[in-house]
Design a protein around this motif. Structure first.
Motif, short mmCIF file in Angstrom:
data_model
loop_
_atom_site.label_atom_id
_atom_site.label_comp_id
_atom_site.label_asym_id
_atom_site.label_seq_id
_atom_site.Cartn_x
_atom_site.Cartn_y
_atom_site.Cartn_z
N HIS A 1 12.98 1.43 -3.87
CA HIS A 1 12.29 1.66 -5.14
C HIS A 1 10.88 2.21 -4.90
CE1 HIS A 1 11.04 1.01 -9.30
NE2 HIS A 1 9.91 0.50 -8.80
N ALA A 2 10.15 1.62 -3.97
CA ALA A 2 8.78 2.06 -3.71
C ALA A 2 8.74 3.49 -3.17
CB ALA A 2 8.11 1.10 -2.73
N LEU A 3 9.65 3.80 -2.27
CA LEU A 3 9.66 5.15 -1.67
C LEU A 3 10.00 6.21 -2.70
CD1 LEU A 3 11.41 4.19 1.68
CD2 LEU A 3 9.10 5.14 1.47
N PHE A 4 11.00 5.95 -3.52
CA PHE A 4 11.33 6.92 -4.56
C PHE A 4 10.20 7.04 -5.58
CE2 PHE A 4 16.11 6.21 -3.75
CZ PHE A 4 16.17 7.31 -2.91
N ALA A 5 9.57 5.93 -5.90
CA ALA A 5 8.45 5.97 -6.84
C ALA A 5 7.28 6.76 -6.29
CB ALA A 5 8.01 4.54 -7.18
N ALA A 6 7.14 6.76 -4.97
CA ALA A 6 6.05 7.50 -4.34
C ALA A 6 6.30 9.00 -4.30
CB ALA A 6 5.83 6.97 -2.93
N GLY A 7 7.56 9.43 -4.52
CA GLY A 7 7.86 10.86 -4.52
C GLY A 7 8.89 11.30 -3.52
N THR B 1 12.05 13.56 3.04
CA THR B 1 12.94 12.55 3.61
C THR B 1 12.17 11.40 4.24
OG1 THR B 1 14.61 14.23 4.09
CG2 THR B 1 14.76 12.18 5.34
N CYS B 2 12.70 10.21 4.05
CA CYS B 2 12.23 9.04 4.77
C CYS B 2 13.40 8.46 5.56
CB CYS B 2 11.68 7.97 3.84
SG CYS B 2 11.29 6.41 4.67
N GLY B 3 13.22 8.36 6.88
CA GLY B 3 14.17 7.61 7.70
C GLY B 3 13.77 6.15 7.64
N LEU B 4 14.60 5.30 7.05
CA LEU B 4 14.21 3.92 6.76
C LEU B 4 14.97 2.94 7.65
CD1 LEU B 4 12.74 1.82 5.01
CD2 LEU B 4 14.61 2.01 3.35
N GLU C 1 0.82 -1.21 0.00
CA GLU C 1 0.00 0.00 0.00
C GLU C 1 0.86 1.27 0.00
OE1 GLU C 1 -2.26 -0.31 3.53
OE2 GLU C 1 -3.51 -1.99 2.84
N LEU C 2 2.15 1.09 0.03
CA LEU C 2 3.05 2.23 0.27
C LEU C 2 2.92 3.31 -0.81
CD1 LEU C 2 5.32 3.40 1.99
CD2 LEU C 2 6.95 2.04 0.71
N ILE C 3 3.04 2.93 -2.06
CA ILE C 3 3.00 3.94 -3.13
C ILE C 3 1.62 4.58 -3.20
CG2 ILE C 3 3.20 4.29 -5.61
CD1 ILE C 3 5.25 2.08 -5.71
N ARG C 4 0.57 3.77 -3.11
CA ARG C 4 -0.78 4.32 -3.19
C ARG C 4 -1.07 5.28 -2.02
NH1 ARG C 4 -3.01 -0.10 -3.56
NH2 ARG C 4 -3.80 -0.46 -1.45
N THR C 5 -0.52 4.99 -0.86
CA THR C 5 -0.75 5.83 0.31
C THR C 5 -0.01 7.16 0.22
OG1 THR C 5 -1.06 3.88 1.71
CG2 THR C 5 -0.50 5.94 2.82
N LEU C 6 1.24 7.11 -0.25
CA LEU C 6 2.09 8.31 -0.23
C LEU C 6 1.96 9.17 -1.47
CD1 LEU C 6 5.40 6.82 1.23
CD2 LEU C 6 3.66 8.16 2.44
N ARG C 7 1.65 8.59 -2.60
CA ARG C 7 1.71 9.34 -3.86
C ARG C 7 0.82 10.58 -3.89
NH1 ARG C 7 3.63 9.67 -8.73
NH2 ARG C 7 2.24 10.06 -10.49
N PRO C 8 -0.35 10.60 -3.27
CA PRO C 8 -1.13 11.85 -3.27
C PRO C 8 -0.38 13.03 -2.64
CG PRO C 8 -2.52 10.00 -2.66
CD PRO C 8 -1.12 9.49 -2.69
N MET C 9 0.62 12.75 -1.80
CA MET C 9 1.40 13.81 -1.14
C MET C 9 2.75 14.02 -1.81
SD MET C 9 -0.55 14.70 1.47
CE MET C 9 0.47 15.40 2.75
#
Length: 849
Positions: free
Chosen positions: A407-413, A392-395, A378-386
């Motif tokens: 890959h998912a985090l960068f794809a989300a923006g 920054t993401c602390g991972l 759900e990560l990309i779908r959740t974050l992409r609207p923002m």
């Protein structure tokens, strides 16, 4: 004369070097166009900026007068400990090495404004400043204005920084101190700091009318207003508010020890700067079901309880506290629905909002964090609207999760992923909000040059604006650095690259480089090969320099030839001349680069096979006499015979030849070195035509560590005053040999170079020459070795040298204990320096006792 604003509070603006009263601003703005045009017509003083910034960095580090003034101003809107920490960060950001690293990392060059050739093609490109940049800064973020100004100055822009009317004089005092530290006295022409309210739109629009770019910080409403006021076509660079968050992957949550470490690290991120940075986390996602969230929240609360007291903070103001109270009350109200929970510090220092619903939410800051569950799919779908607000993401994750989550985090923006506990940290040259700041403040330009620029590699060589010369000319007269002094230089960090020099004396020494410095020097040196006549689009080059034994020539020319994009055959030095000739013939190599004596030996053995194939010879390491050059040209048909470069392992590239240089005449690499020629026996500049010692000061842009200042490299030379027909402004000089070529034998001093020159000019001798100093009983013996098969007998050599070297002839006829003789020798008997293969000019066999 600048006015201290503390003594004259009515002075509100710092206007290009002077403090200015508010009622004079409109008058100054009316004449701003003329100032901009006059300033941008001159090259930007980059070296002066680096020197001034280093001066400020040193003051901040040493808690000097500027530090005290800036600290007092910073404390007007931040706590004392935080102000000190931020100023320490500014000191690190202002270090000369840090700024040079940013130029290299973000723009690829230490002098990005120089139009440089895009090898192997004919086009030139550069990063030029936008021109006039107006900065609209956020209120009460004092360091952003100062460091944003430095970034834009580093790009070469003229800058007008607009602050809020509520801001302190921090940025203006910083700018004043920077200009006061400027050794060249021109930086003030590029800096204005203004304080007025954004509601004064007429003033803001008047500023924007002069702008080539507008750099704006702020929220959506403020940015949209600025875009509306900006003239059409003006670049608007936005640094708006951003959202950052943490993410704990399932593999970390499943490991109790790893989970505890990650939660403690995130607690640090939540407390640092009270979440005022765009990179501070406002939501912490857990890759788990909602049912596990409360248990993890309790562990996070425990970590916050331990970490928060160790990080000084600042209490929120009334408005900020009202927002915190409002959000907390809403979350408590939703607890009854089973959706949320609030966990608070009893003292009110921090709070956790547990929320089982998906989505990223901004927090009210001041150590307030949302804790939410999420599933990986759900990560990309959740974050992409923002996505337009993400930073920054602390991972926190294991290695098997790293690639898919990244890959998912960068794809989300997301534009930046860090380790937990380091979300507000950065590194030198890091991109900001997905871009390099220096590229935002510059424009990439290109030039397709005319045919007349065929052998020009940098247009800077046609302009009198090289930094090495200007910086050294202003530097205090330092003592002359000897070889021993050089060897005692210690780099602050272990070197990346170590070269071993055989040295003309045969005594090995070591020279150290960082990788950035090495590549910067080599990239500057490539223009010398082009100037000498190498054509990267059509030539095929064999590299015959010596490889191995820590020697630098083959490696250096490999780097230069690679930069040129020329076709290369990396043969290296070998005594198997048949193998070399076979490769040249088979691969149709038309250009050789290598040691002068080795190339001559190659032609002596295989020259007949190479005739009509080898068209160009670029030699290094030793001088090539006129007779030997003529032999290559007339006997073997080589059309171009020039120095590949004049340099040393110690100092790097020093000189190059253009198509109008011959013999030992070179241009100075003024982008790399400032050269002095001082008298042989004293520290004074030589007179016109006088021979002296060559001293070098390397540009700090190209050799930061170890720093070389007024280094006596052991060579002698003289200046050539007349301009070169090639049009380059790099000064010309003529090498006169090694200072070590001077030797004492019997009574007077002799110079080995004169023996070679006499044989060359009087007999057309094109072979090797070597001096051997011997003892025969009580007699001192100068034994001159010359090569077999070059048409000069021993008697002819002795006769012509005595006829043209009066001092030696006088000593031969005085009856002193002195002998001079000549011997013809086969090539393999000549003594060469093992590490370089160079012919040793003087071999002293005398008993030192």
């Amino acid at each position: 004369m600048a006015v201290n604003p503390a003594q004259h509070p009515q002075q509100q603006h710092f206007w290009f070097g002077q403090w200015l009263a508010p009622n004079l601003l409109d008058e100054k703005l009316a004449r701003l166009d003329a100032h901009i045009a006059a300033t941008l017509a001159q090259p930007f003083p980059l070296d002066d900026l680096l020197e001034a910034a280093q001066h400020i960095a040193d003051d901040l580090t040493n808690r000097g007068a500027t530090w005290q003034r800036l600290l007092a101003l910073a404390q007007q809107n931040t706590g004392a400990e935080e102000a000190v920490r931020l100023l320490d960060g500014a000191a690190a950001a202002l270090q000369r090495d840090t700024l040079i690293a940013r130029l290299r990392g973000e723009l690829g060059e230490t002098r990005p404004a120089d139009l440089e050739r895009r090898y192997p093609g004919r086009q030139f490109e550069a990063w030029l400043p936008m021109g006039c940049v107006v900065h609209v800064m956020p209120s009460n973020v004092f360091l952003v204005a100062a460091l944003g100004l430095i970034e834009s100055l580093l790009a070469g822009n003229l800058n007008i920084v607009k602050l809020s009317a509520r801001d302190s004089d921090f940025a203006a005092v910083f700018a004043e101190a920077l200009c006061a530290a400027d050794p060249g006295g021109r930086l003030h022409e590029y800096v204005a700091i203004l304080r007025f309210a954004s509601s004064e739109t007429h003033t803001l629009e008047a500023l924007f009318a002069h702008a080539d770019a507008i750099s704006a910080w702020g929220g959506e409403t403020a940015i949209e207003s600025i875009r509306h006021m900006a003239p059409q076509g003006v670049r608007v660079i936005t640094w708006g508010h951003k959202l950052s968050f943490g993410y704990m992957a399932a593999d970390i949550l499943a490991d109790a020890q790893a989970r505890t470490q990650a939660l403690r690290a995130f607690a640090s991120d939540i407390c640092r700067l009270d979440q005022q940075a765009c990179s501070s986390p406002q939501t912490l996602f857990m890759e788990c079901d909602a049912s596990r969230l409360n248990a993890y929240a309790a562990e996070l609360a425990e970590s916050l309880a331990q970490v928060a007291p160790t990080i000084p903070g600042q209490a929120p103001g009334m408005a900020e506290q009202a927002e915190i109270t409002s959000v907390s009350n809403v979350v408590r109200a939703e607890t009854a629905l089973g959706l949320t929970q609030v966990i608070e510090d009893p003292a009110g220092g921090w709070r956790i909002y547990v929320d089982t619903r998906p989505g990223l939410r901004p927090s009210p800051l001041f150590r307030s964090i949302w804790l939410k569950p999420i599933q990986r799919d759900e990560l990309i779908r959740t974050l992409r609207p923002m996505r337009t607000w993400l930073q920054t993401c602390g991972l926190a994750c294991g290695v098997t999760s790293l690639a898919p989550l990244t890959h998912a985090l960068f794809a989300a923006g997301v534009t930046r992923i860090t380790r937990p506990g380091e979300m507000t940290d950065s590194y030198t040259g890091a991109p900001h909000d997905g871009v390099y700041a220096l590229q935002q403040f510059t424009r990439r330009v290109s030039l397709d040059a005319p045919e007349s620029a065929r052998f020009i590699g940098s247009l800077a060589q046609l302009e009198s604006r090289h930094a090495a010369s200007r910086s050294a000319a202003r530097a205090p007269q330092a003592p002359i650095m000897t070889k021993l002094d050089f060897q005692e230089l210690v780099a602050p960090t272990p070197p990346d690259l170590v070269f071993r020099s055989g040295g003309s004396s045969g005594t090995p020494v070591f020279s150290t480089f960082s990788w950035p410095d090495y590549h910067a020097q080599m990239f500057a040196a490539v223009h010398g090969l082009l100037a000498a006549g190498l054509e990267p689009e059509s030539d095929r080059v064999m590299n015959l320099f010596l490889v191995g034994h820590m020697y630098g020539s083959f490696i250096s020319f490999w780097t230069m030839l690679e930069r040129l994009g020329v076709r290369v055959v990396p043969m290296a030095m070998s005594n198997d001349f048949v193998e070399i000739a076979d490769a040249i013939v088979q691969l149709r190599v038309n250009t050789l680069v290598g040691s002068a004596s080795h190339i001559m030996a190659l032609f002596d053995h295989e020259g007949d096979r190479l005739r009509g194939i080898v068209e160009k010879v670029f030699y290094g390491g030793e001088n090539l006499s006129r007779a030997r050059r003529e032999r290559l040209q007339t006997h073997f048909g080589v059309s171009v015979v020039r120095s590949a470069a004049y340099g040393s392992n110690d100092a790097g590239p020093i000189g190059y030849q253009c198509t109008h240089c011959s013999g030992s005449v070179h241009h100075v690499f003024e982008s790399v070195q400032h050269m002095e020629i001082v008298a042989l026996e004293e520290d004074r500049p030589v007179k016109p035509g006088e021979t002296g010692r060559i001293l070098l000061t390397t540009s700090p842009l190209l050799r930061a560590q170890p720093r070389i200042v007024r280094y006596d490299i052991g060579d002698t030379g003289r200046w050539l005053e007349e301009p070169c027909p090639c049009g380059r402004t790099d000064k010309r000089f003529e090498l006169q040999g090694r200072s070590s070529d001077v030797f004492k034998a019997g009574g007077p001093n002799f110079n080995a170079r004169r023996f070679t020159d006499i044989l060359d000019t009087q007999l057309g001798y094109a072979g090797p020459v070597q001096i051997h100093l011997l003892e025969d009983g009580i007699d001192t013996v100068i034994e001159l070795w010359i090569g077999e098969g070059f048409g000069v007998t021993e008697d002819e050599a002795v006769s012509v040298i005595r006829a043209h070297y009066p001092e030696l002839d006088l000593w031969c006829t005085t009856g002193a204990a002195f002998q001079f003789r000549a011997r013809t020798k086969p090539d393999h008997e000549f003594v060469r320096i093992p590490t370089s293969g160079k012919l040793k000019s003087i071999c002293d066999h005398r008993n030192p006792s």
